[in-house]
Design an enzyme around this catalytic site. Structure first.
Site, PDB file in Angstrom:
ATOM      1  N   ALA A  66       0.871  -1.174   0.000  1.00 18.31           N
ATOM      2  CA  ALA A  66       0.000   0.000   0.000  1.00 18.31           C
ATOM      3  C   ALA A  66       0.910   1.225   0.000  1.00 18.31           C
ATOM      4  O   ALA A  66       2.069   1.142   0.434  1.00 18.31           O
ATOM      5  CB  ALA A  66      -0.877  -0.018   1.242  1.00 18.31           C
ATOM      6  N   GLY A 112       0.490  -4.944   0.974  1.00 13.67           N
ATOM      7  CA  GLY A 112      -0.713  -4.965   0.144  1.00 13.67           C
ATOM      8  C   GLY A 112      -0.487  -5.649  -1.201  1.00 13.67           C
ATOM      9  O   GLY A 112      -1.434  -6.140  -1.808  1.00 13.67           O
ATOM     10  N   GLU A 115      -0.813  -9.241  -0.455  1.00 11.49           N
ATOM     11  CA  GLU A 115      -2.240  -9.453  -0.145  1.00 11.49           C
ATOM     12  C   GLU A 115      -3.073  -9.464  -1.431  1.00 11.49           C
ATOM     13  O   GLU A 115      -4.021 -10.233  -1.571  1.00 11.49           O
ATOM     14  CB  GLU A 115      -2.732  -8.374   0.822  1.00 11.49           C
ATOM     15  CG  GLU A 115      -2.118  -8.546   2.204  1.00 11.49           C
ATOM     16  CD  GLU A 115      -2.478  -7.415   3.146  1.00 11.49           C
ATOM     17  OE1 GLU A 115      -2.061  -6.267   2.872  1.00 11.49           O
ATOM     18  OE2 GLU A 115      -3.167  -7.658   4.145  1.00 11.49           O
ATOM     19  N   GLU A 135       4.461  -5.310   7.382  1.00 11.00           N
ATOM     20  CA  GLU A 135       3.711  -4.278   8.115  1.00 11.00           C
ATOM     21  C   GLU A 135       4.160  -4.088   9.562  1.00 11.00           C
ATOM     22  O   GLU A 135       4.191  -2.965  10.060  1.00 11.00           O
ATOM     23  CB  GLU A 135       2.204  -4.592   8.095  1.00 11.00           C
ATOM     24  CG  GLU A 135       1.529  -4.299   6.770  1.00 11.00           C
ATOM     25  CD  GLU A 135       1.605  -5.434   5.766  1.00 11.00           C
ATOM     26  OE1 GLU A 135       2.383  -6.391   5.998  1.00 11.00           O
ATOM     27  OE2 GLU A 135       0.891  -5.381   4.755  1.00 11.00           O
TER      28      GLU A 135
HETATM   29  N1  COA Z   1       4.628   3.030  -0.572  1.00 10.63           N
HETATM   30  C1  COA Z   1       5.040   4.197  -1.092  1.00 10.63           C
HETATM   31  N2  COA Z   1       6.170   4.332  -1.798  1.00 10.63           N
HETATM   32  C2  COA Z   1       6.917   3.236  -1.970  1.00 10.63           C
HETATM   33  C3  COA Z   1       6.549   1.976  -1.444  1.00 10.63           C
HETATM   34  C4  COA Z   1       5.339   1.909  -0.718  1.00 10.63           C
HETATM   35  N3  COA Z   1       4.893   0.761  -0.202  1.00 10.63           N
HETATM   36  N4  COA Z   1       7.505   1.067  -1.772  1.00 10.63           N
HETATM   37  C5  COA Z   1       8.429   1.743  -2.493  1.00 10.63           C
HETATM   38  N5  COA Z   1       8.084   3.040  -2.606  1.00 10.63           N
HETATM   39  C6  COA Z   1       8.799   4.116  -3.305  1.00 10.63           C
HETATM   40  C7  COA Z   1      10.001   4.585  -2.504  1.00 10.63           C
HETATM   41  O1  COA Z   1       9.615   5.536  -1.518  1.00 10.63           O
HETATM   42  C8  COA Z   1      10.852   5.184  -3.613  1.00 10.63           C
HETATM   43  O2  COA Z   1      10.315   6.445  -3.957  1.00 10.63           O
HETATM   44  P1  COA Z   1      11.319   7.710  -4.238  1.00 10.63           P
HETATM   45  O3  COA Z   1      12.149   7.261  -5.416  1.00 10.63           O
HETATM   46  O4  COA Z   1      10.370   8.822  -4.581  1.00 10.63           O
HETATM   47  O5  COA Z   1      12.114   7.897  -2.980  1.00 10.63           O
HETATM   48  C9  COA Z   1      10.577   4.254  -4.797  1.00 10.63           C
HETATM   49  O6  COA Z   1       9.330   3.613  -4.522  1.00 10.63           O
HETATM   50  C10 COA Z   1      11.639   3.184  -4.980  1.00 10.63           C
HETATM   51  O7  COA Z   1      11.776   2.459  -3.752  1.00 10.63           O
HETATM   52  P2  COA Z   1      13.175   2.311  -2.927  1.00 10.63           P
HETATM   53  O8  COA Z   1      12.823   2.036  -1.500  1.00 10.63           O
HETATM   54  O9  COA Z   1      14.058   3.465  -3.227  1.00 10.63           O
HETATM   55  O10 COA Z   1      13.750   0.997  -3.649  1.00 10.63           O
HETATM   56  P3  COA Z   1      14.784  -0.048  -3.027  1.00 10.63           P
HETATM   57  O11 COA Z   1      15.242  -0.878  -4.163  1.00 10.63           O
HETATM   58  O12 COA Z   1      15.812   0.661  -2.203  1.00 10.63           O
HETATM   59  O13 COA Z   1      13.913  -0.943  -2.009  1.00 10.63           O
HETATM   60  C11 COA Z   1      11.967  -2.186  -1.298  1.00 10.63           C
HETATM   61  C12 COA Z   1      12.874  -1.766  -2.485  1.00 10.63           C
HETATM   62  C13 COA Z   1      10.762  -2.903  -1.893  1.00 10.63           C
HETATM   63  C14 COA Z   1      12.734  -3.124  -0.361  1.00 10.63           C
HETATM   64  C15 COA Z   1      11.526  -0.924  -0.527  1.00 10.63           C
HETATM   65  O14 COA Z   1      10.968  -0.006  -1.460  1.00 10.63           O
HETATM   66  C16 COA Z   1      10.481  -1.164   0.546  1.00 10.63           C
HETATM   67  O15 COA Z   1      10.807  -1.665   1.607  1.00 10.63           O
HETATM   68  N6  COA Z   1       9.226  -0.744   0.282  1.00 10.63           N
HETATM   69  C17 COA Z   1       8.175  -0.789   1.259  1.00 10.63           C
HETATM   70  C18 COA Z   1       7.673  -2.173   1.453  1.00 10.63           C
HETATM   71  C19 COA Z   1       6.624  -2.173   2.528  1.00 10.63           C
HETATM   72  O16 COA Z   1       6.868  -1.976   3.699  1.00 10.63           O
HETATM   73  N7  COA Z   1       5.381  -2.440   2.090  1.00 10.63           N
HETATM   74  C20 COA Z   1       4.285  -2.582   2.986  1.00 10.63           C
HETATM   75  C21 COA Z   1       3.458  -1.376   2.991  1.00 10.63           C
HETATM   76  S1  COA Z   1       2.051  -1.617   4.026  1.00 10.63           S
END
Ligand code: COA
Length: 258
Positions: A66, A112, A115, A135
């Site tokens: 999400a 999400g 999910e 989460e």
């Molecule tokens: N919501 C909003 N933005 C998100 C996102 C999310 N769930 N997941 C990734 N993004 C965005 C990042 O903020 C970043 O944006 P920016 O370039 O404007 O800063 C962009 O997507 C790229 O992600 P980034 O984190 O820089 O890539 P990465 O390769 O370093 O890491 C992940 C990849 C998937 C490990 C990491 O993005 C992550 O942990 N995401 C969240 C996962 C999460 O907790 N999801 C559950 C949400 S309830």
């Protein structure tokens, strides 16, 4: 059908939905959830579409969750509404469609995103995909049915470990635990799903719809309501503020403990 965050392609009785926000790793914001709702309803009503495949744009992510930026400031009420509306508009809708839906997991499927994949009727993943429900590392719990559908697919113990550790698993482990049905090379992902779809298309749409409804009937529970309440309550806590702020500030969260 014309959308800003998703692409639709219909060919040979198969409707392919691609979530198309690759710069945000296809994170599910409100607009994307609403567009997916419309797209699934339209494809379900199209008699020419006999199977739906859903995937993410690019090679990096199916859906990374999400959209954290969108809900970081939500109140308890807004949090529970987020979960309740999302479940109704998208996750329950998919699970109960008469048209079979295959999730083609092409990269990260987190929160999400996983999910969403779990609400689909079954899942195929590319060999570099990573899956998890992170989460609890954000000070919240899965709110789009993850606490219910993950144990249904992998069993209670494995689901507990994945949710409590907030860890990610690779495709091999996902295959072993029953979270996904098949692991294929990235370039084979859509062709492989189309091949399975081809087998489904040979069968009676009436019987398929009836089979889906019968299989789902065995999994009814009030756990989804409990999840919505508990998810909403997280939004009133210091841990949630710390977890989401830490993500947006690109640092590790510091949870003091009770
Ligand atoms: N919501 C909003 N933005 C998100 C996102 C999310 N769930 N997941 C990734 N993004 C965005 C990042 O903020 C970043 O944006 P920016 O370039 O404007 O800063 C962009 O997507 C790229 O992600 P980034 O984190 O820089 O890539 P990465 O390769 O370093 O890491 C992940 C990849 C998937 C490990 C990491 O993005 C992550 O942990 N995401 C969240 C996962 C999460 O907790 N999801 C559950 C949400 S309830």
């Amino acid at each position: 059908m014309s959308f800003e965050n998703i692409l639709i392609d219909i060919q040979g009785h198969i409707g392919l939905i691609t979530i198309n926000r690759p710069k945000k790793l296809n994170a599910l914001n409100k607009a994307t959830i609403e567009e997916l709702h419309e797209a699934f309803k339209n494809l379900e009503e199209d008699p020419d579409v006999r199977v739906i495949i859903i995937t993410g744009a690019g090679e990096k992510a199916f859906v990374a969750g999400a959209d954290i930026a969108e809900f970081a400031n939500f109140s308890v009420y807004e949090g529970s509404q987020l979960a309740a509306k999302g479940q109704e508009l998208l996750f329950n809708l998919i699970e109960n469609l008469s048209t079979p839906v295959i999730a083609a997991i092409n990269g990260f499927a987190l929160g999400g995103g996983l999910e969403l994949a779990m609400a689909c009727h079954f899942r195929v993943a590319s060999d570099h995909a990573r899956m998890g429900l992170p989460e609890t590392s954000l000070g919240v719990i899965p709110g789009y049915g993850g606490t219910q559908r993950l144990p249904q697919l992998v069993g209670k113990g494995r689901a507990m470990e994945m949710i409590l550790t907030a860890g990610m698993i690779g495709t091999e482990q996902a295959l072993m635990s029953g979270l996904i049905n098949h692991m294929v090379a990235q370039e084979q992902l859509i062709p492989f799903c189309e091949k399975i779809a081809g087998k489904i298309i040979n069968n009676s749409p009436m019987a398929i719809s009836s089979a889906i409804a019968s299989i789902n009937a065995g999994f009814g529970s009030n756990g989804y309501r409990k999840e919505i309440e508990a998810f909403g309550e997280c939004f009133g806590t210091e841990d949630f503020k710390e977890g989401t702020t830490a993500f947006l500030e690109k640092r590790k969260a510091d949870f003091p403990g009770e």
